[in-house]
Design an enzyme around this catalytic site. Structure first.
Site, PDB file in Angstrom:
ATOM      1  N   HIS A 169      34.158  55.839  45.560  1.00 45.45           N
ATOM      2  CA  HIS A 169      33.439  54.592  45.796  1.00 45.45           C
ATOM      3  C   HIS A 169      32.437  54.931  46.900  1.00 45.45           C
ATOM      4  CE1 HIS A 169      36.781  51.704  44.226  1.00 45.45           C
ATOM      5  NE2 HIS A 169      36.759  52.849  43.558  1.00 45.45           N
TER       6      HIS A 169
ATOM      7  N   GLU B   4      42.868  53.335  40.518  1.00 41.31           N
ATOM      8  CA  GLU B   4      42.165  53.405  41.818  1.00 41.31           C
ATOM      9  C   GLU B   4      43.141  53.713  42.954  1.00 41.31           C
ATOM     10  OE1 GLU B   4      39.284  50.255  42.610  1.00 41.31           O
ATOM     11  OE2 GLU B   4      40.138  50.041  44.626  1.00 41.31           O
TER      12      GLU B   4
ATOM     13  N   SER C 287      41.617  53.440  33.876  1.00 45.35           N
ATOM     14  CA  SER C 287      41.395  54.156  35.139  1.00 45.35           C
ATOM     15  C   SER C 287      42.342  53.632  36.207  1.00 45.35           C
ATOM     16  CB  SER C 287      39.939  53.998  35.574  1.00 45.35           C
ATOM     17  OG  SER C 287      39.546  52.646  35.521  1.00 45.35           O
TER      18      SER C 287
ATOM     19  N   PHE D 287      45.287  38.907  50.961  1.00 46.90           N
ATOM     20  CA  PHE D 287      44.171  39.671  50.425  1.00 46.90           C
ATOM     21  C   PHE D 287      43.355  38.824  49.439  1.00 46.90           C
ATOM     22  CE2 PHE D 287      42.549  43.436  47.945  1.00 46.90           C
ATOM     23  CZ  PHE D 287      41.744  43.890  48.982  1.00 46.90           C
TER      24      PHE D 287
ATOM     25  N   HIS E 260      41.308  48.689  34.570  1.00 44.90           N
ATOM     26  CA  HIS E 260      41.213  49.506  35.789  1.00 44.90           C
ATOM     27  C   HIS E 260      42.321  49.011  36.717  1.00 44.90           C
ATOM     28  CE1 HIS E 260      39.209  51.657  39.150  1.00 44.90           C
ATOM     29  NE2 HIS E 260      39.501  50.592  39.883  1.00 44.90           N
TER      30      HIS E 260
ATOM     31  N   TYR F 276      36.248  53.612  49.667  1.00 42.49           N
ATOM     32  CA  TYR F 276      35.449  54.114  50.789  1.00 42.49           C
ATOM     33  C   TYR F 276      35.375  53.006  51.824  1.00 42.49           C
ATOM     34  CZ  TYR F 276      31.219  56.143  53.001  1.00 42.49           C
ATOM     35  OH  TYR F 276      30.312  56.698  53.864  1.00 42.49           O
TER      36      TYR F 276
ATOM     37  N   ASP G  63      32.070  45.832  52.608  1.00 42.24           N
ATOM     38  CA  ASP G  63      32.257  44.752  53.589  1.00 42.24           C
ATOM     39  C   ASP G  63      32.350  45.386  54.960  1.00 42.24           C
ATOM     40  OD1 ASP G  63      32.327  42.430  52.023  1.00 42.24           O
ATOM     41  OD2 ASP G  63      34.339  42.974  51.319  1.00 42.24           O
TER      42      ASP G  63
END
Ligand code: FAD
Length: 287
Positions: free
Chosen positions: A74, A14, A12, A214, A264, A46, A106
């Protein structure tokens, strides 16, 4: 070899929703390029608290309708009311969306959990099951290197188990650069009787300073030898990408050979870095 090997492999990609229509068009072109590789699904992030609600929604529907690849929004629960969450579930269902990545999310600093009606991802999974039954295939997040706010590995693992017991079908991990952390996590899941596919989340390395920032925030460890080598390349983007591709490809080979049920890719809306890794893997490794 672990029991993850019993699951058929799935792949998958993202994306995150873009802010402009021009960005959305570019993203659709990226999705169309990746669709040629017949992934099992795409997913779209999201912004917790609903900051990307409309953009996530339109990106998911555009991607699925234009590529034919099942696309999962998401959905994070902190900061959204139950009513807003249920409204989104109904909207997705009406638009033939049948999988969801269910998360806590978050919140921006200053917004506490106390204001949230649904506080943890296990509560969100329960809400989705209560409201929509088995309509959605639900993926949840897993943290081989421990969620940054968890007191310890064991507690975090038990909290992961709550999501599985609430009805999650599969999980996607936070990214990591140590295959051993994934295998250790899988062993511990097995010891607790957790038996769902847990797909490693793969972050291609394209930019060192952003990745370092990050990774510090989300608790992903960049091994010292990788960090030092990336630092030494300075602004030499080509060398960073070449070295990053080699490191991540080798890790993916180990993961798949060791039984991981697929991959993913966190594409950051770019096809090339994920495809470079994908194309380095042999057909027998991918199956
Ligand atoms: P939870 O599973 O709820 O866990 C959060 C923390 O609370 C953990 O420390 C856990 O140990 C603890 N905990 C869990 N349940 C309980 C409980 N019942 N009681 C007490 N403690 C508990 N963020 C976004 O905002 N948007 C996205 O689109 C997004 N996509 C992501 C995709 C993936 C694959 C991953 C791995 C992460 C993603 N994130 C996203 C980040 C994620 O929202 C954060 O990591 C967030 O801090 C935790 O979300 P979670 O669903 O894992 O939360």
């Amino acid at each position: 070899m672990n029991t993850q090997n019993e699951f058929s492999k799935r792949y998958s990609f993202e994306f995150f929703p873009t802010k402009t229509d021009a960005g959305a068009e570019k993203l659709l072109a990226t999705a169309q390029q990746l669709a040629q590789y017949q992934p099992d699904f795409f997913s779209v992030t999201y912004g917790a608290g609903g900051s990307t609600r409309n953009r996530t929604l339109s990106t998911v529907i555009d991607a699925q309708q234009n590529t034919g690849i099942p696309t999962a929004p998401h959905l994070s629960c902190v900061g959204d009311s139950k009513e807003e969450i249920i409204g989104l579930l109904d909207h997705y269902k009406a638009n033939d969306i049948n999988r969801i990545v269910a998360l806590r999310g978050d919140l921006p600093s200053g917004m506490g959990l106390a204001n949230s009606e649904v506080r943890y991802a296990n509560e969100l999974v329960s809400l989705i099951r209560e409201h929509s039954g088995d309509h959605f295939e639900i993926e949840v997040a897993a943290y081989p290197e421990v969620h940054p706010q968890a007191p310890n590995f064991e507690q975090d693992l038990l909290n992961f188990k709550r999501k599985v017991e609430a009805g999650a079908d599969a999980a996607i991990t936070q990214y990591f650069f140590s295959a051993d952390s994934y295998f250790h996590f899988i062993d511990r899941c097995e010891s607790l009787g957790i038996n769902i596919p847990i797909m490693p989340g793969i972050m291609p390395i394209t930019n060192y300073s952003k990745l370092a920032r990050f990774s510090d925030a989300c608790g992903a460890e960049i091994p010292r030898w990788v960090r030092k080598q990336l630092e030494a390349y300075g602004d030499d983007i080509e060398s960073i990408q070449r070295f990053g591709e080699e490191v991540v490809t080798r890790m993916c080979e180990r993961l798949l050979q060791g039984g991981a049920p697929g991959l993913h890719f966190y594409t950051l809306n770019q096809a090339a870095p994920s495809l470079a890794i994908w194309n380095n893997l042999s057909l027998s490794e991918r199956r």
